[in-house]
Every structure is written in structure tokens, then in C-alpha cells.
Enzyme design. Structure first.
Site, PDB file in Angstrom:
ATOM      1  CB  ALA A  78      -1.055  -9.352  11.519  1.00  0.00           C
ATOM      2  CD  GLU A 109      -0.149  -7.604  -4.178  1.00  0.00           C
ATOM      3  OE1 GLU A 109      -0.432  -7.384  -3.044  1.00  0.00           O
ATOM      4  OE2 GLU A 109      -0.867  -7.526  -5.554  1.00  0.00           O
ATOM      5  CG  ASN A 114       5.543 -13.955   5.268  1.00  0.00           C
ATOM      6  OD1 ASN A 114       5.900 -15.022   6.222  1.00  0.00           O
ATOM      7  ND2 ASN A 114       5.017 -13.190   5.856  1.00  0.00           N
ATOM      8  CE1 TYR A 121      -2.697 -15.684   3.693  1.00  0.00           C
ATOM      9  CE2 TYR A 121      -0.052 -15.483   2.628  1.00  0.00           C
ATOM     10  CZ  TYR A 121      -0.912 -14.779   3.277  1.00  0.00           C
ATOM     11  OH  TYR A 121      -1.081 -14.534   3.667  1.00  0.00           O
TER      12      TYR A 121
END
Ligand SMILES: CC(C)(COP(=O)(O)OP(=O)(O)OC[C@H]1O[C@@H](n2cnc3c(N)ncnc32)[C@H](O)[C@@H]1OP(=O)(O)O)[C@@H](O)C(=O)NCCC(=O)NCCS
Length: 163
Positions: A78, A109, A114, A121
Site C-alpha cells: 500500500a 491475491e 482493483n 502487477y
């Protein structure tokens, strides 16, 4: 506030002393935030990789990665909402990849909704390899299971466990 340049991002090991700032960012970043105890547990694991990103001496983001046997699991990442889209998560993930073996298998995960994180990623070679139905208890959302392995970097899922 003027955005700092990407060059000002320092990545270092996350420490217990960072946890009050980590928890403050965590509560702003997630609807189901990790507790302080969860961060303490992850920091206590000797095999994990726990990183802090620091911008102008302030904690700007963090990443928690645990090792399970031969697989690295990215458990949490984050960034302070005011400091997003400046390459901070990219810097954290780059450091993880520098620390693991080049043939390492990494998984995570991510909520189906999102899209920003999924794009991030994918830019590192992670690929969607499965779905955990209703994985998130707060709203029943599905998790996309992503892997980054030697095979995903070649464009297949051949060596991804469970596929
Ligand atoms: C996801 C998160 C960690 C990204 O952090 P960040 O420091 O803003 O990411 P970066 O600046 O390194 O982004 C790199 C690239 O990822 C993609 N990306 C990141 N956030 C995005 C968003 N909100 N929308 C679209 N693309 C996004 C973009 O391709 C971006 O490159 P660009 O800015 O040049 O277009 C941050 O938005 C966050 O803390 N979100 C809340 C917590 C969360 O969802 N964590 C992931 C849980 S699996």
C-alpha cells in the site's frame, strides 16, 4: 503539495518503529485493514521481506512478502493515497524482485475490482491464474490469484501450481 520526483524514493527494511505510520496508511488504503498485530507477526518471520518506501523522510508505502517453502507470497502493499502514481509501489516490487532468485515463484491475491493494482502487477510479469470465489469477507468480492514464475515470464502458466 508538489509531488516529489521518483528519484527521491528510498526503499529500506521495514521496522517495528515504522508500524504506527504503516497502520495509518493501511487504514486509509483498505476497507478491511490489517491490525497492528498482523504487521508485528509478519515482521517477526525471519524469512520474509518487509520493505518501507520513504519519501522526504516520511513513510510513503510498504510491502510485506512472506516465504512459504519455495513460493513467495506478496501479502500486502500500500502507498499513501496522496503519493500514488509516482512509482512508489513499483520501487517496492522492484526491490522484492532484486532480493529473490531469478527463478523464484511469486503469488498474490487481488480484488477483481482493483484494476490499478492488477495493471501494476502485470507490468512485473504477474499473470491471472485463478479465482478464489467470495474471498473477501467484507463484501464477498472474488480474489484474482496472480503468479509470476519463469513460465509466466515466457507467456504460459506451465509451472504455476494448481493450473
Ligand atoms: C495499488 C497501489 C499500491 C499502487 O501504488 P502506486 O505507488 O500508486 O503505484 P505506481 O505509481 O508504482 O504505479 C505503477 C503503474 O501501475 C499502474 N497503476 C497503479 N495504480 C493505478 C491506478 N489507480 N489506476 C490505473 N493504473 C494504475 C499504472 O500502470 C502505473 O503506471 P503509470 O502511473 O505510469 O500509469 C496503490 O494504489 C494503493 O496503495 N492502493 C490501495 C491498496 C491496494 O489496493 N493495494 C494492493 C492490494 S493487492
Amino acid at each position: 503539495m508538489t509531488a516529489p520526483p521518483a528519484a527521491a524514493i528510498e526503499v529500506r527494511r521495514l521496522t517495528y518503529a515504522d508500524l504506527p505510520e504503516v497502520v495509518a496508511i493501511e487504514r486509509r488504503a483498505f476497507t478491511s485493514a490489517w491490525s497492528l498485530a498482523m504487521f508485528v507477526l509478519e515482521l517477526s518471520k525471519p524469512s520474509g521481506i518487509c520493505l518501507a518506501a520513504v519519501v522526504e523522510r516520511e513513510l510513503a508505502g510498504y510491502l510485506i512478502c512472506s516465504r512459504y517453502d519455495t513460493v513467495w507470497h506478496i501479502m500486502n502493499v500500500a502507498v499513501d493515497p496522496e503519493l500514488r502514481r509516482r512509482g512508489i509501489a513499483t520501487a517496492l516490487l522492484s526491490h522484492v524482485l532484486e532480493r529473490v532468485h531469478q527463478d523464484a515463484q511469486l503469488t498474490l491475491e487481488v480484488r477483481r475490482s482493483n484494476a490499478g493494482a492488477i495493471t501494476l502487477y502485470e507490468s512485473f510479469g504477474f499473470r491471472s491464474a485463478g479465482v478464489r470465489r467470495r474471498y473477501y469477507q467484507d463484501n464477498g468480492e472474488d480474489a484474482i490469484v496472480m503468479w509470476r514464475t519463469p513460465a509466466t515470464l515466457r507467456g504460459t502458466l506451465d509451472d504455476v501450481p494448481g493450473t
